[in-house]
Enzyme design. Structure first.
Site, short mmCIF file in Angstrom:
data_model
loop_
_atom_site.label_atom_id
_atom_site.label_comp_id
_atom_site.label_asym_id
_atom_site.label_seq_id
_atom_site.Cartn_x
_atom_site.Cartn_y
_atom_site.Cartn_z
N SER A 153 -6.06 2.76 -0.35
CA SER A 153 -5.34 3.65 0.57
C SER A 153 -6.31 4.58 1.30
CB SER A 153 -4.35 4.50 -0.24
OG SER A 153 -3.90 5.60 0.51
N TYR B 292 -0.66 9.88 -6.28
CA TYR B 292 -0.92 8.62 -5.57
C TYR B 292 -2.40 8.50 -5.21
CZ TYR B 292 -0.42 5.20 -1.71
OH TYR B 292 -0.54 4.12 -0.86
#
Ligand code: NAD
Length: 269
Positions: A150, A163
């Site tokens: 990410s 996350y």
């Protein structure tokens, strides 16, 4: 010989009921691979399999990527049906509402229970399937694992601490498993990761798109830091997935490759 060919490969895609995993599954099928889709949401899984059955050979298993026994059972069924596993794309993951801070919360408002859930899914939900399906590939002596990282690993992105920590863990796990497999199982079992920029998925739609369809303030900030000035189209990961799975990437392992319209390379100024 087409060095980009993945024809006849058997590919497992976790999270294939979702937006990015669904597009990757379709693309693998279109390139002649056989695809096994795993998803915890049975309804979405069944819909996806039904939608792709006309494209190629596809099967689906409702399965939690955190459950070792279910994954082992799935691996056994794939071997019984198709005799091998060549590709694993770990696309199950994403943010969770409880672990995403609202604008007026601080880090101390986040429930530790929610932090555990989001890190578990995004980190262990990649590691556990990689160990189970990766072992099948290692014993065969060939295969390609692709993890999904990410933009949250390059610099801090507000609101999504758990996350970000988990995806940073995915990065070092990618390098670690790449090293381990090449050292101990030869140069044909490779592990790489894709770091997508911003794509509209089910798990992030609410923070990027208002109910009336307009962009949220967060979306506008993302687009301002993306030199290409747009979100990714969900099909734009597919070329890199095929490349990493094919012989064209035979000397590439442990790499984390951004597909982000320039987001990670731009300071914003
Ligand atoms: P999505 O929510 O559309 O798809 C994720 C899928 O994973 C869903 O179908 C969900 O049911 C499944 N899933 C969730 N928990 C599971 C579990 N325990 N076991 C099995 N399946 C499970 O999300 P997406 O946008 O397609 O994201 C796919 C991956 O890409 C995620 O890892 C996400 O973090 C990552 N990613 C997405 C973006 C983006 O902009 N959309 C950006 C960077 C990274």
């Amino acid at each position: 010989m087409n060095i980009f060919s993945i024809e006849g490969c058997v590919a497992v895609v976790s999270g294939g009921g979702g937006v990015l995993g669904g597009s990757i599954s379709r693309s693998l099928l279109e390139s002649g691979a056989k695809v096994v889709i795993l998803d915890i949401r049975e309804e979405n899984l069944n819909k996806r399999v039904a939608e792709l059955e006309s494209v190629g050979e596809v099967v689906g298993f409702a399965c939690n990527v955190l459950e070792e026994d279910s994954l082992k059972a799935v691996a056994g069924k794939i071997i019984a049906k198709w005799g091998k596993i060549d590709i694993l794309v770990n696309a199950a993951g994403g943010n969770m509402p409880g672990a995403t801070l609202t604008e007026d919360q601080t880090i101390f408002d986040m429930k530790i229970e929610d932090y555990h859930k989001v890190t578990d899914l995004n980190l262990n939900g990649t590691i556990v399937p990689s160990l189970i399906f990766g072992e099948v590939m290692a014993k065969k002596g060939s295969g390609s694992i692709i993890n999904i990282s990410s933009m949250a690993t390059y610099s801090a992105i507000t609101r999504v601490m758990g996350y970000s920590v988990a995806k940073s863990g995915v990065d070092i796990f990618t390098k670690w498993m790449a090293m381990e497999l090449a050292l101990k199982f030869g140069d044909k079992v490779r592990v790489n990761a894709i770091a997508p920029g911003f794509f509209i998925g089910d798990q992030n739609r609410a923070v990027l798109i208002n109910p009336d369809g307009s962009y949220t303030e967060r979306s506008k900030k993302v687009l301002a830091k993306t030199p290409m000035g747009r979100f990714g189209d969900i099909s734009e990961l597919n070329g890199l997935v095929q490349f990493l799975c094919s012989d064209a990437a035979s000397f590439i392992t442990g790499a984390i490759i951004p597909v982000d319209g320039g987001f990670s390379s731009f300071s914003g100024v």
